[in-house]
Design a protein around this motif. Structure first.
Motif, PDB file in Angstrom:
ATOM      1  N   LEU A 122       0.825  -1.197   0.000  1.00 37.42           N
ATOM      2  CA  LEU A 122       0.000   0.000   0.000  1.00 37.42           C
ATOM      3  C   LEU A 122       0.863   1.251   0.000  1.00 37.42           C
ATOM      4  N   LEU A 123       0.769   2.021  -1.061  1.00 42.92           N
ATOM      5  CA  LEU A 123       1.456   3.303  -1.112  1.00 42.92           C
ATOM      6  C   LEU A 123       0.582   4.359  -0.456  1.00 42.92           C
ATOM      7  N   ASP A 124       1.188   5.456  -0.033  1.00 43.02           N
ATOM      8  CA  ASP A 124       0.417   6.540   0.565  1.00 43.02           C
ATOM      9  C   ASP A 124      -0.540   7.120  -0.456  1.00 43.02           C
ATOM     10  N   GLY A 125      -1.737   7.447   0.003  1.00 41.45           N
ATOM     11  CA  GLY A 125      -2.726   8.046  -0.875  1.00 41.45           C
ATOM     12  C   GLY A 125      -4.088   7.402  -0.692  1.00 41.45           C
ATOM     13  N   ARG A 126      -5.000   7.732  -1.601  1.00 43.20           N
ATOM     14  CA  ARG A 126      -6.372   7.257  -1.521  1.00 43.20           C
ATOM     15  C   ARG A 126      -6.510   5.884  -2.169  1.00 43.20           C
ATOM     16  N   TRP A 127      -7.249   4.998  -1.504  1.00 43.06           N
ATOM     17  CA  TRP A 127      -7.540   3.660  -1.990  1.00 43.06           C
ATOM     18  C   TRP A 127      -9.036   3.392  -1.853  1.00 43.06           C
ATOM     19  N   ASP A 128      -9.586   2.634  -2.776  1.00 40.12           N
ATOM     20  CA  ASP A 128     -10.947   2.110  -2.673  1.00 40.12           C
ATOM     21  C   ASP A 128     -10.814   0.603  -2.506  1.00 40.12           C
ATOM     22  N   ILE A 129     -11.529   0.065  -1.526  1.00 36.15           N
ATOM     23  CA  ILE A 129     -11.449  -1.374  -1.269  1.00 36.15           C
ATOM     24  C   ILE A 129     -12.826  -1.995  -1.442  1.00 36.15           C
ATOM     25  N   ASP A 130     -12.846  -3.143  -2.108  1.00 31.08           N
ATOM     26  CA  ASP A 130     -14.045  -3.967  -2.247  1.00 31.08           C
ATOM     27  C   ASP A 130     -13.714  -5.336  -1.671  1.00 31.08           C
ATOM     28  N   VAL A 131     -14.476  -5.750  -0.660  1.00 33.51           N
ATOM     29  CA  VAL A 131     -14.332  -7.082  -0.088  1.00 33.51           C
ATOM     30  C   VAL A 131     -15.601  -7.834  -0.463  1.00 33.51           C
ATOM     31  N   ASN A 132     -15.472  -8.781  -1.375  1.00 36.54           N
ATOM     32  CA  ASN A 132     -16.603  -9.549  -1.889  1.00 36.54           C
ATOM     33  C   ASN A 132     -16.413 -10.988  -1.432  1.00 36.54           C
ATOM     34  N   TRP A 133     -17.327 -11.475  -0.556  1.00 33.76           N
ATOM     35  CA  TRP A 133     -17.164 -12.826  -0.048  1.00 33.76           C
ATOM     36  C   TRP A 133     -18.483 -13.580  -0.014  1.00 33.76           C
ATOM     37  N   ASP A 134     -18.339 -14.910  -0.066  1.00 34.76           N
ATOM     38  CA  ASP A 134     -19.477 -15.824   0.033  1.00 34.76           C
ATOM     39  C   ASP A 134     -19.361 -16.575   1.346  1.00 34.76           C
ATOM     40  N   TYR A 135     -20.500 -16.731   2.004  1.00 37.00           N
ATOM     41  CA  TYR A 135     -20.540 -17.480   3.258  1.00 37.00           C
ATOM     42  C   TYR A 135     -21.854 -18.244   3.301  1.00 37.00           C
ATOM     43  N   GLU A 136     -21.759 -19.555   3.278  1.00 35.34           N
ATOM     44  CA  GLU A 136     -22.915 -20.451   3.330  1.00 35.34           C
ATOM     45  C   GLU A 136     -23.975 -20.086   2.289  1.00 35.34           C
ATOM     46  N   GLY A 137     -23.553 -19.860   1.057  1.00 31.10           N
ATOM     47  CA  GLY A 137     -24.469 -19.600  -0.050  1.00 31.10           C
ATOM     48  C   GLY A 137     -24.932 -18.153  -0.186  1.00 31.10           C
ATOM     49  N   GLU A 138     -24.559 -17.293   0.718  1.00 26.90           N
ATOM     50  CA  GLU A 138     -24.934 -15.881   0.662  1.00 26.90           C
ATOM     51  C   GLU A 138     -23.726 -15.054   0.211  1.00 26.90           C
ATOM     52  N   THR A 139     -23.980 -14.050  -0.621  1.00 25.08           N
ATOM     53  CA  THR A 139     -22.922 -13.178  -1.112  1.00 25.08           C
ATOM     54  C   THR A 139     -22.992 -11.847  -0.376  1.00 25.08           C
ATOM     55  N   TYR A 140     -21.830 -11.372   0.075  1.00 22.35           N
ATOM     56  CA  TYR A 140     -21.730 -10.113   0.811  1.00 22.35           C
ATOM     57  C   TYR A 140     -20.696  -9.223   0.126  1.00 22.35           C
ATOM     58  N   LEU A 141     -20.888  -7.917   0.276  1.00 24.83           N
ATOM     59  CA  LEU A 141     -19.948  -6.955  -0.313  1.00 24.83           C
ATOM     60  C   LEU A 141     -19.751  -5.806   0.655  1.00 24.83           C
ATOM     61  N   PHE A 142     -18.487  -5.523   0.933  1.00 27.69           N
ATOM     62  CA  PHE A 142     -18.108  -4.375   1.751  1.00 27.69           C
ATOM     63  C   PHE A 142     -17.289  -3.449   0.866  1.00 27.69           C
ATOM     64  N   ARG A 143     -17.676  -2.198   0.803  1.00 33.15           N
ATOM     65  CA  ARG A 143     -16.988  -1.230  -0.062  1.00 33.15           C
ATOM     66  C   ARG A 143     -16.720   0.029   0.751  1.00 33.15           C
ATOM     67  N   GLU A 144     -15.462   0.486   0.687  1.00 33.68           N
ATOM     68  CA  GLU A 144     -15.091   1.694   1.428  1.00 33.68           C
ATOM     69  C   GLU A 144     -13.877   2.347   0.786  1.00 33.68           C
ATOM     70  N   SER A 145     -13.721   3.625   1.026  1.00 28.67           N
ATOM     71  CA  SER A 145     -12.537   4.366   0.591  1.00 28.67           C
ATOM     72  C   SER A 145     -11.735   4.743   1.824  1.00 28.67           C
ATOM     73  N   PHE A 146     -10.426   4.700   1.699  1.00 33.00           N
ATOM     74  CA  PHE A 146      -9.573   5.107   2.821  1.00 33.00           C
ATOM     75  C   PHE A 146      -8.311   5.754   2.287  1.00 33.00           C
ATOM     76  N   THR A 147      -7.680   6.518   3.137  1.00 34.51           N
ATOM     77  CA  THR A 147      -6.405   7.152   2.810  1.00 34.51           C
ATOM     78  C   THR A 147      -5.325   6.507   3.641  1.00 34.51           C
ATOM     79  N   TYR A 148      -4.284   6.011   2.988  1.00 37.69           N
ATOM     80  CA  TYR A 148      -3.222   5.318   3.705  1.00 37.69           C
ATOM     81  C   TYR A 148      -2.040   6.229   3.855  1.00 37.69           C
TER      82      TYR A 148
END
Length: 148
Positions: A122-148
């Motif tokens: 991770l370099l310094d600056g703005r990042w957008d993260i998408d965490v897309n996961w499956d758990y017991e047949g259900e799909t979840y998505l977490f999306r956020e922006s952060f500055t490192y």
């Protein structure tokens, strides 16, 4: 030859227009000014947008949320505590808006409830993260922006 004020104004306008056109042409032809789309297959991604909205709502309505925690060793993605880590499958996408060559995708493989993204990735600056996961047949998505 004597130039009157009317001719001077016309020459000034022509010079200004030529100056602006020069920079428009120069910036559109220059390789340093890269005008990439945000995503390569924009229209195909647009068709799956409702599925993403549903997955984000599922993730927000859970009793435990995904959390991003910054540490000295990197960024920790803390998954919900009520999920069994070995059953979580998916991928994490890190998107750098300023440079597409820094984008990172990697699969989720957990032995405990958190995943560490090393500091060297991770370099310094703005990042957008998408965490897309499956758990017991259900799909979840977490999306956020952060500055490192």
């Amino acid at each position: 030859m004597k130039i009157n004020w009317g001719t001077g104004i016309v020459l000034s306008f022509i010079g200004f227009i030529a100056f602006i056109l020069f920079f428009v042409v120069r910036m559109s032809m220059d390789d340093r000014a890269n005008h990439d789309l945000v995503t390569e297959e924009y229209y195909k991604k647009e068709l799956s947008f409702q599925k993403e909205i549903d997955a984000m709502e599922k993730a927000k309505n859970r009793p435990y949320q995904v959390k991003l925690i910054r540490t000295d060793s990197g960024m920790i993605i803390q998954f919900p505590e009520d999920m069994t880590p070995s059953k979580i499958k998916g991928k994490v996408s890190l998107y750098r808006p300023s440079n597409k060559h820094l984008d990172i995708d990697f699969p989720i493989s957990l032995s405990n409830t958190h995943l560490l993204i090393p500091d060297k990735r991770l370099l310094d600056g703005r990042w957008d993260i998408d965490v897309n996961w499956d758990y017991e047949g259900e799909t979840y998505l977490f999306r956020e922006s952060f500055t490192y």
